[in-house]
Write an enzyme that holds these catalytic residues in place. Sequence first.
Site, PDB file in Angstrom:
ATOM      1  N   LYS A 167      28.138 -65.580  48.988  1.00  0.00           N
ATOM      2  CA  LYS A 167      28.732 -66.898  49.241  1.00  0.00           C
ATOM      3  C   LYS A 167      27.810 -67.707  50.162  1.00  0.00           C
ATOM      4  CE  LYS A 167      33.319 -65.195  48.237  1.00  0.00           C
ATOM      5  NZ  LYS A 167      34.656 -64.774  48.624  1.00  0.00           N
ATOM      6  N   GLN A 189      37.547 -63.689  54.105  1.00  0.00           N
ATOM      7  CA  GLN A 189      37.349 -62.714  53.034  1.00  0.00           C
ATOM      8  C   GLN A 189      38.475 -61.676  53.057  1.00  0.00           C
ATOM      9  OE1 GLN A 189      35.076 -63.050  50.666  1.00  0.00           O
ATOM     10  NE2 GLN A 189      35.615 -61.160  49.632  1.00  0.00           N
ATOM     11  N   ASP A 206      39.522 -71.527  49.122  1.00  0.00           N
ATOM     12  CA  ASP A 206      39.896 -70.406  48.245  1.00  0.00           C
ATOM     13  C   ASP A 206      41.097 -70.762  47.378  1.00  0.00           C
ATOM     14  OD1 ASP A 206      38.469 -67.994  48.095  1.00  0.00           O
ATOM     15  OD2 ASP A 206      39.087 -67.400  50.116  1.00  0.00           O
TER      16      ASP A 206
HETATM   17  N1  GUN Z   1      38.375 -60.898  47.951  1.00  0.00           N
HETATM   18  C1  GUN Z   1      38.165 -60.706  46.628  1.00  0.00           C
HETATM   19  N2  GUN Z   1      38.038 -61.903  46.007  1.00  0.00           N
HETATM   20  C2  GUN Z   1      38.173 -62.854  46.950  1.00  0.00           C
HETATM   21  C3  GUN Z   1      38.118 -64.274  46.939  1.00  0.00           C
HETATM   22  O1  GUN Z   1      37.951 -64.928  45.909  1.00  0.00           O
HETATM   23  N3  GUN Z   1      38.279 -64.879  48.157  1.00  0.00           N
HETATM   24  C4  GUN Z   1      38.489 -64.192  49.303  1.00  0.00           C
HETATM   25  N4  GUN Z   1      38.656 -64.873  50.424  1.00  0.00           N
HETATM   26  N5  GUN Z   1      38.538 -62.871  49.339  1.00  0.00           N
HETATM   27  C5  GUN Z   1      38.376 -62.216  48.183  1.00  0.00           C
END
Ligand code: GUN
Length: 280
Positions: free
Chosen positions: A52, A96, A119
């Site tokens: 990211k 996350q 998100d």
């Molecule tokens: N954990 C697995 N996929 C995601 C996601 O798309 N966003 C976040 N914040 N955590 C995750």
Amino acid sequence: MAKIIDGKAISKQIKDELKEKASELKANGISVTLAVIQVGNNPASTVYVNNKKKGCEYIGIGSLSYELPEETEEEELLNLINELNGRKDVNGILVQLPLPAHIDEDKVIKAIDPKKDVDGFHPQSVGALCIGQPGFVSCTPAGIIQLLKRSGIELAGKECVVLGRSNIVGKPMSLLMLRENATVTIAHSKTADLKEVTKRADILIVAIGRPKMVTRDYVKEGAVVIDVGINRNEDGKLCGDVDFDDVAPVSSAITPVPGGVGPMTIAMLLNNCLESVNLQ
Ligand code: GUN
């Protein structure tokens, strides 16, 4: 033989478009920054978080990284989110998941300002999606819509079956397909006569979290099959929820794992970061 939908190539195309958009914003004096918070050091999360941050760098937006120890108190995390909510120089906040067991995930998601919820997990974002109002959309399902559209696959009027009902993928996926005028069924682990249901699908989205569960007897001849699963097989190799080798010959188009849906999630996160400017 099926067309293999190349998520890596499509995500690159989107990121290049976003790079241009970010540079236009910059030329107008608008800078965009994403704050990424990771608690603990789950190795998979570390890989995702690094990707990211790399994505931000690629399209030319800023990222702030907060790596908090596993034993971080819930209150400390909530205080950090609160501080970031108030910062004018932070446009997006991403925590996350999963979080350590002693932290209440729902409480953390709700603490993020919906205007910075890149998100799309906040109940307000999900509610807005449900009733067709502006708001952030969960990145993986939004990425799947882009994969389909950019592969020339029409959704309107199609029978779509989503296998899996998670808050992050299954539920928002079904709402997005409905928004595109598809006829949508959500199937899950308790669905009676599951194969009969999945075999109705012109477009089958699989997000059930079971390695290689979907074989050709779940799939109608000529269906489009999108595999959201990311699992490791006995040899530690990545595989999806779909048995690719078995299903590909009977489908008209299919996503591989890796290189299908995965790369799209980050592209859509970056898209949401740029969109945040319009919501703020
Ligand atoms: N954990 C697995 N996929 C995601 C996601 O798309 N966003 C976040 N914040 N955590 C995750």
